[in-house]
Design a protein around this motif. Structure first.
Motif, PDB file in Angstrom:
ATOM      1  N   TRP A  73      68.173  56.060  21.211  1.00 25.52           N
ATOM      2  CA  TRP A  73      67.615  57.271  20.612  1.00 25.52           C
ATOM      3  C   TRP A  73      68.538  58.480  20.673  1.00 25.52           C
ATOM      4  O   TRP A  73      68.668  59.193  19.674  1.00 25.52           O
ATOM      5  CB  TRP A  73      66.243  57.579  21.209  1.00 25.52           C
ATOM      6  N   PRO A  74      69.192  58.754  21.785  1.00 21.34           N
ATOM      7  CA  PRO A  74      70.087  59.930  21.796  1.00 21.34           C
ATOM      8  C   PRO A  74      71.209  59.811  20.756  1.00 21.34           C
ATOM      9  O   PRO A  74      71.535  60.786  20.083  1.00 21.34           O
ATOM     10  CB  PRO A  74      70.666  59.949  23.209  1.00 21.34           C
ATOM     11  N   LEU A  75      71.765  58.619  20.610  1.00 22.01           N
ATOM     12  CA  LEU A  75      72.841  58.429  19.643  1.00 22.01           C
ATOM     13  C   LEU A  75      72.319  58.553  18.218  1.00 22.01           C
ATOM     14  O   LEU A  75      73.018  59.086  17.339  1.00 22.01           O
ATOM     15  CB  LEU A  75      73.510  57.071  19.862  1.00 22.01           C
ATOM     16  N   LEU A  76      71.095  58.095  17.966  1.00 24.39           N
ATOM     17  CA  LEU A  76      70.491  58.234  16.645  1.00 24.39           C
ATOM     18  C   LEU A  76      70.279  59.707  16.303  1.00 24.39           C
ATOM     19  O   LEU A  76      70.547  60.139  15.180  1.00 24.39           O
ATOM     20  CB  LEU A  76      69.167  57.476  16.582  1.00 24.39           C
ATOM     21  N   VAL A  77      69.819  60.484  17.270  1.00 23.75           N
ATOM     22  CA  VAL A  77      69.608  61.922  17.045  1.00 23.75           C
ATOM     23  C   VAL A  77      70.933  62.603  16.717  1.00 23.75           C
ATOM     24  O   VAL A  77      71.011  63.410  15.776  1.00 23.75           O
ATOM     25  CB  VAL A  77      68.931  62.575  18.266  1.00 23.75           C
ATOM     26  N   TYR A  78      71.991  62.286  17.464  1.00 27.18           N
ATOM     27  CA  TYR A  78      73.301  62.875  17.182  1.00 27.18           C
ATOM     28  C   TYR A  78      73.793  62.476  15.789  1.00 27.18           C
ATOM     29  O   TYR A  78      74.378  63.297  15.072  1.00 27.18           O
ATOM     30  CB  TYR A  78      74.335  62.465  18.230  1.00 27.18           C
ATOM     31  N   ALA A  79      73.561  61.243  15.388  1.00 28.46           N
ATOM     32  CA  ALA A  79      73.987  60.789  14.062  1.00 28.46           C
ATOM     33  C   ALA A  79      73.239  61.542  12.955  1.00 28.46           C
ATOM     34  O   ALA A  79      73.846  61.945  11.956  1.00 28.46           O
ATOM     35  CB  ALA A  79      73.760  59.283  13.923  1.00 28.46           C
ATOM     36  N   MET A 104      79.625  65.895  21.459  1.00 29.35           N
ATOM     37  CA  MET A 104      78.521  65.576  22.367  1.00 29.35           C
ATOM     38  C   MET A 104      78.096  64.111  22.213  1.00 29.35           C
ATOM     39  O   MET A 104      77.769  63.452  23.200  1.00 29.35           O
ATOM     40  CB  MET A 104      77.341  66.504  22.089  1.00 29.35           C
ATOM     41  N   GLY A 105      78.117  63.613  20.988  1.00 36.65           N
ATOM     42  CA  GLY A 105      77.748  62.215  20.755  1.00 36.65           C
ATOM     43  C   GLY A 105      78.716  61.252  21.422  1.00 36.65           C
ATOM     44  O   GLY A 105      78.304  60.277  22.061  1.00 36.65           O
ATOM     45  N   PHE A 106      80.008  61.513  21.279  1.00 37.48           N
ATOM     46  CA  PHE A 106      81.006  60.651  21.914  1.00 37.48           C
ATOM     47  C   PHE A 106      80.918  60.725  23.438  1.00 37.48           C
ATOM     48  O   PHE A 106      81.077  59.712  24.128  1.00 37.48           O
ATOM     49  CB  PHE A 106      82.418  60.997  21.448  1.00 37.48           C
ATOM     50  N   LYS A 107      80.656  61.917  23.946  1.00 43.53           N
ATOM     51  CA  LYS A 107      80.517  62.089  25.401  1.00 43.53           C
ATOM     52  C   LYS A 107      79.309  61.315  25.913  1.00 43.53           C
ATOM     53  O   LYS A 107      79.374  60.635  26.945  1.00 43.53           O
ATOM     54  CB  LYS A 107      80.374  63.582  25.711  1.00 43.53           C
ATOM     55  N   THR A 108      78.202  61.395  25.187  1.00 47.93           N
ATOM     56  CA  THR A 108      76.990  60.661  25.574  1.00 47.93           C
ATOM     57  C   THR A 108      77.227  59.152  25.520  1.00 47.93           C
ATOM     58  O   THR A 108      76.801  58.421  26.417  1.00 47.93           O
ATOM     59  CB  THR A 108      75.820  61.046  24.658  1.00 47.93           C
ATOM     60  N   LYS A 109      77.916  58.702  24.482  1.00 50.35           N
ATOM     61  CA  LYS A 109      78.197  57.269  24.352  1.00 50.35           C
ATOM     62  C   LYS A 109      79.065  56.782  25.509  1.00 50.35           C
ATOM     63  O   LYS A 109      78.834  55.699  26.056  1.00 50.35           O
ATOM     64  CB  LYS A 109      78.881  56.987  23.021  1.00 50.35           C
ATOM     65  N   ARG A 110      80.059  57.584  25.896  1.00 49.67           N
ATOM     66  CA  ARG A 110      80.919  57.206  27.021  1.00 49.67           C
ATOM     67  C   ARG A 110      80.113  57.091  28.313  1.00 49.67           C
ATOM     68  O   ARG A 110      80.262  56.127  29.072  1.00 49.67           O
ATOM     69  CB  ARG A 110      82.051  58.209  27.193  1.00 49.67           C
ATOM     70  N   LYS A 111      79.218  58.069  28.543  1.00 53.47           N
ATOM     71  CA  LYS A 111      78.379  58.021  29.754  1.00 53.47           C
ATOM     72  C   LYS A 111      77.455  56.808  29.736  1.00 53.47           C
ATOM     73  O   LYS A 111      77.258  56.162  30.759  1.00 53.47           O
ATOM     74  CB  LYS A 111      77.552  59.299  29.877  1.00 53.47           C
ATOM     75  N   ASN A 170      77.446  53.647  32.417  1.00 54.65           N
ATOM     76  CA  ASN A 170      76.233  53.282  33.148  1.00 54.65           C
ATOM     77  C   ASN A 170      75.708  51.911  32.770  1.00 54.65           C
ATOM     78  O   ASN A 170      74.676  51.477  33.278  1.00 54.65           O
ATOM     79  CB  ASN A 170      75.137  54.324  32.918  1.00 54.65           C
ATOM     80  N   GLY A 171      76.378  51.212  31.854  1.00 54.58           N
ATOM     81  CA  GLY A 171      75.970  49.874  31.455  1.00 54.58           C
ATOM     82  C   GLY A 171      74.776  49.846  30.521  1.00 54.58           C
ATOM     83  O   GLY A 171      74.137  48.808  30.378  1.00 54.58           O
ATOM     84  N   GLU A 172      74.479  50.958  29.867  1.00 55.13           N
ATOM     85  CA  GLU A 172      73.342  51.009  28.960  1.00 55.13           C
ATOM     86  C   GLU A 172      73.683  50.508  27.559  1.00 55.13           C
ATOM     87  O   GLU A 172      72.803  50.272  26.748  1.00 55.13           O
ATOM     88  CB  GLU A 172      72.812  52.443  28.867  1.00 55.13           C
ATOM     89  N   ILE A 173      74.972  50.360  27.302  1.00 56.84           N
ATOM     90  CA  ILE A 173      75.407  49.864  25.979  1.00 56.84           C
ATOM     91  C   ILE A 173      76.067  48.528  26.182  1.00 56.84           C
ATOM     92  O   ILE A 173      76.838  48.299  27.043  1.00 56.84           O
ATOM     93  CB  ILE A 173      76.378  50.852  25.301  1.00 56.84           C
TER      94      ILE A 173
END
Length: 61
Positions: free
Chosen positions: A6-12, A47-54, A58-61
């Motif tokens: 969801w966070p990545l979808l919102v950024y997109a 912000m999207g790239f930073k969130t994706k890296r985090k 954390n192993g969420e992706i």
């Protein structure tokens, strides 16, 4: 819907909206609007790239 990040979808969606804003600002001949949308897209994408890296760390992706 189980695998949606969801966070990545919102950024997109925000990034796509900013890109549309650039087009609208250009058609309205608004330099400040275009510059504002360009700045917004840079911030949102960062912000999207930073969130994706985090999320990846954390192993969420």
């Amino acid at each position: 819907m189980k695998n949606v990040k969801w966070p990545l979808l919102v950024y997109a969606i925000l990034a796509a909206t900013s890109i549309m804003g650039i087009g609208i600002a250009i058609s309205e001949k608004s330099i400040t609007g275009a510059i504002g949308c360009i700045v917004a897209i840079i911030v949102i994408m960062g912000m999207g790239f930073k969130t994706k890296r985090k999320m990846r760390e954390n192993g969420e992706i």
